[in-house]
Design a protein around this motif. Structure first.
Motif, PDB file in Angstrom:
ATOM      1  N   MET A  17      51.599  41.607  44.990  1.00 15.67           N
ATOM      2  CA  MET A  17      51.334  43.465  44.881  1.00 15.67           C
ATOM      3  C   MET A  17      51.114  44.295  46.179  1.00 15.67           C
ATOM      4  N   GLU A  18      51.545  43.876  47.403  1.00 10.78           N
ATOM      5  CA  GLU A  18      51.988  44.772  48.143  1.00 10.78           C
ATOM      6  C   GLU A  18      53.633  45.343  47.946  1.00 10.78           C
ATOM      7  N   ALA A  19      54.318  43.977  47.260  1.00 10.58           N
ATOM      8  CA  ALA A  19      55.809  44.454  46.969  1.00 10.58           C
ATOM      9  C   ALA A  19      55.700  45.763  45.759  1.00 10.58           C
ATOM     10  N   GLN A  20      54.666  45.532  44.557  1.00 10.92           N
ATOM     11  CA  GLN A  20      54.662  46.665  44.289  1.00 10.92           C
ATOM     12  C   GLN A  20      54.770  48.017  44.638  1.00 10.92           C
ATOM     13  N   LEU A  21      52.954  47.483  45.376  1.00 14.27           N
ATOM     14  CA  LEU A  21      52.299  48.788  46.594  1.00 14.27           C
ATOM     15  C   LEU A  21      53.776  49.451  47.131  1.00 14.27           C
ATOM     16  N   GLY A  22      54.749  48.774  48.050  1.00 14.02           N
ATOM     17  CA  GLY A  22      55.277  49.186  48.586  1.00 14.02           C
ATOM     18  C   GLY A  22      54.696  49.798  49.984  1.00 14.02           C
ATOM     19  N   ARG A  23      53.510  49.035  49.979  1.00 15.35           N
ATOM     20  CA  ARG A  23      52.814  49.548  51.337  1.00 15.35           C
ATOM     21  C   ARG A  23      52.115  47.644  51.133  1.00 15.35           C
ATOM     22  N   LYS A  24      50.885  47.681  52.402  1.00 16.79           N
ATOM     23  CA  LYS A  24      50.419  46.236  53.058  1.00 16.79           C
ATOM     24  C   LYS A  24      49.600  46.822  52.017  1.00 16.79           C
ATOM     25  N   LEU A  25      48.446  45.582  51.775  1.00 14.53           N
ATOM     26  CA  LEU A  25      46.910  45.716  50.861  1.00 14.53           C
ATOM     27  C   LEU A  25      45.363  46.438  51.750  1.00 14.53           C
ATOM     28  N   GLN A  26      44.963  47.424  51.846  1.00 18.36           N
ATOM     29  CA  GLN A  26      44.395  47.785  53.077  1.00 18.36           C
ATOM     30  C   GLN A  26      42.907  47.174  53.071  1.00 18.36           C
ATOM     31  N   GLY A  28      39.443  45.806  51.650  1.00 22.08           N
ATOM     32  CA  GLY A  28      38.505  46.258  50.753  1.00 22.08           C
ATOM     33  C   GLY A  28      39.420  46.580  49.389  1.00 22.08           C
ATOM     34  N   GLU A  29      40.429  46.089  49.785  1.00 23.90           N
ATOM     35  CA  GLU A  29      41.584  46.137  48.688  1.00 23.90           C
ATOM     36  C   GLU A  29      41.755  44.741  48.564  1.00 23.90           C
ATOM     37  N   ASN A  30      41.954  44.044  46.599  1.00 21.13           N
ATOM     38  CA  ASN A  30      41.757  42.641  46.018  1.00 21.13           C
ATOM     39  C   ASN A  30      42.751  43.183  44.993  1.00 21.13           C
ATOM     40  N   VAL A  31      43.643  41.991  44.391  1.00 22.93           N
ATOM     41  CA  VAL A  31      44.041  41.347  43.670  1.00 22.93           C
ATOM     42  C   VAL A  31      43.977  40.208  42.643  1.00 22.93           C
ATOM     43  N   HIS A  32      43.537  40.885  41.098  1.00 20.86           N
ATOM     44  CA  HIS A  32      43.139  40.740  40.063  1.00 20.86           C
ATOM     45  C   HIS A  32      44.089  39.918  39.171  1.00 20.86           C
ATOM     46  N   HIS A  33      43.301  39.034  38.702  1.00 19.81           N
ATOM     47  CA  HIS A  33      44.450  38.358  37.638  1.00 19.81           C
ATOM     48  C   HIS A  33      43.464  38.458  36.688  1.00 19.81           C
ATOM     49  N   ILE A  34      44.453  38.870  35.597  1.00 19.74           N
ATOM     50  CA  ILE A  34      43.740  40.112  34.591  1.00 19.74           C
ATOM     51  C   ILE A  34      43.947  38.616  34.011  1.00 19.74           C
ATOM     52  N   ASN A  35      44.490  38.027  33.256  1.00 22.59           N
ATOM     53  CA  ASN A  35      44.213  36.918  32.169  1.00 22.59           C
ATOM     54  C   ASN A  35      43.503  35.226  32.992  1.00 22.59           C
ATOM     55  N   GLY A  36      43.152  35.831  34.008  1.00 16.81           N
ATOM     56  CA  GLY A  36      41.749  34.484  34.873  1.00 16.81           C
ATOM     57  C   GLY A  36      42.518  33.380  35.586  1.00 16.81           C
ATOM     58  N   ASP A  37      44.018  33.342  35.560  1.00 20.12           N
ATOM     59  CA  ASP A  37      44.436  32.234  35.723  1.00 20.12           C
ATOM     60  C   ASP A  37      45.724  32.507  37.070  1.00 20.12           C
ATOM     61  N   LYS A  38      44.938  32.371  38.242  1.00 25.24           N
ATOM     62  CA  LYS A  38      45.456  32.297  39.818  1.00 25.24           C
ATOM     63  C   LYS A  38      46.200  31.765  40.153  1.00 25.24           C
ATOM     64  N   LEU A  39      47.025  30.671  39.299  1.00 23.61           N
ATOM     65  CA  LEU A  39      48.403  30.116  39.792  1.00 23.61           C
ATOM     66  C   LEU A  39      50.044  31.611  39.049  1.00 23.61           C
ATOM     67  N   ASP A  40      49.253  32.204  38.104  1.00 20.18           N
ATOM     68  CA  ASP A  40      49.958  32.655  37.440  1.00 20.18           C
ATOM     69  C   ASP A  40      49.876  34.110  38.573  1.00 20.18           C
ATOM     70  N   ASN A  41      51.136  34.238  38.952  1.00 23.18           N
ATOM     71  CA  ASN A  41      51.071  35.951  39.667  1.00 23.18           C
ATOM     72  C   ASN A  41      52.312  36.461  39.458  1.00 23.18           C
ATOM     73  N   ARG A  42      52.960  36.443  38.085  1.00 18.85           N
ATOM     74  CA  ARG A  42      53.648  37.377  37.022  1.00 18.85           C
ATOM     75  C   ARG A  42      52.643  39.547  37.569  1.00 18.85           C
ATOM     76  N   PRO A  43      54.159  39.670  37.879  1.00 21.00           N
ATOM     77  CA  PRO A  43      53.291  41.705  38.487  1.00 21.00           C
ATOM     78  C   PRO A  43      52.638  41.835  37.399  1.00 21.00           C
ATOM     79  N   GLU A  44      53.020  42.043  36.388  1.00 18.77           N
ATOM     80  CA  GLU A  44      52.421  42.288  34.864  1.00 18.77           C
ATOM     81  C   GLU A  44      50.742  41.780  34.237  1.00 18.77           C
ATOM     82  N   ASN A  45      50.876  40.803  35.567  1.00 16.76           N
ATOM     83  CA  ASN A  45      49.250  39.927  35.371  1.00 16.76           C
ATOM     84  C   ASN A  45      48.117  40.530  36.612  1.00 16.76           C
ATOM     85  N   LEU A  46      48.566  41.457  37.583  1.00 25.46           N
ATOM     86  CA  LEU A  46      48.216  41.884  38.593  1.00 25.46           C
ATOM     87  C   LEU A  46      47.311  42.889  38.469  1.00 25.46           C
ATOM     88  N   GLU A  47      46.740  42.974  39.432  1.00 28.60           N
ATOM     89  CA  GLU A  47      45.832  44.555  39.283  1.00 28.60           C
ATOM     90  C   GLU A  47      45.593  44.753  40.809  1.00 28.60           C
TER      91      GLU A  47
END
Length: 77
Positions: A17-26, A28-47
């Motif tokens: 997610m930090e690579a997608q944003l081009g910055r470190k997470l701040q 209060g920010e966290n990363v959610h796995h859209i499909n619920g699979d915490k091993l699926d770290n494809r960028p399109e599965n992260l919010e």
């Protein structure tokens, strides 16, 4: 999954997610796995999610909080 990063081990989904944003997470920010699979770290599965929220529900407080969010993220989305 953990991945070796500068300064030690970091969670892979956070690094992606930090690579997608081009910055470190701040704070209060966290990363959610859209499909619920915490091993699926494809960028399109992260919010990017915010864990911060106002403690009250007064309109005045909500408007203030919304302005802070817009100031922080307005041009990113």
């Amino acid at each position: 999954m953990l991945r070796l990063a500068e300064g030690g081990w970091e969670l892979e989904h956070r690094l992606i997610m930090e690579a997608q944003l081009g910055r470190k997470l701040q704070p209060g920010e966290n990363v959610h796995h859209i499909n619920g699979d915490k091993l699926d770290n494809r960028p399109e599965n992260l919010e990017l999610w915010l864990t911060r929220q106002p403690t009250g529900a007064r309109v005045e407080d909500l408007v203030k909080w919304a302005r802070e969010i817009i100031e922080q993220y307005g041009n990113d989305y």
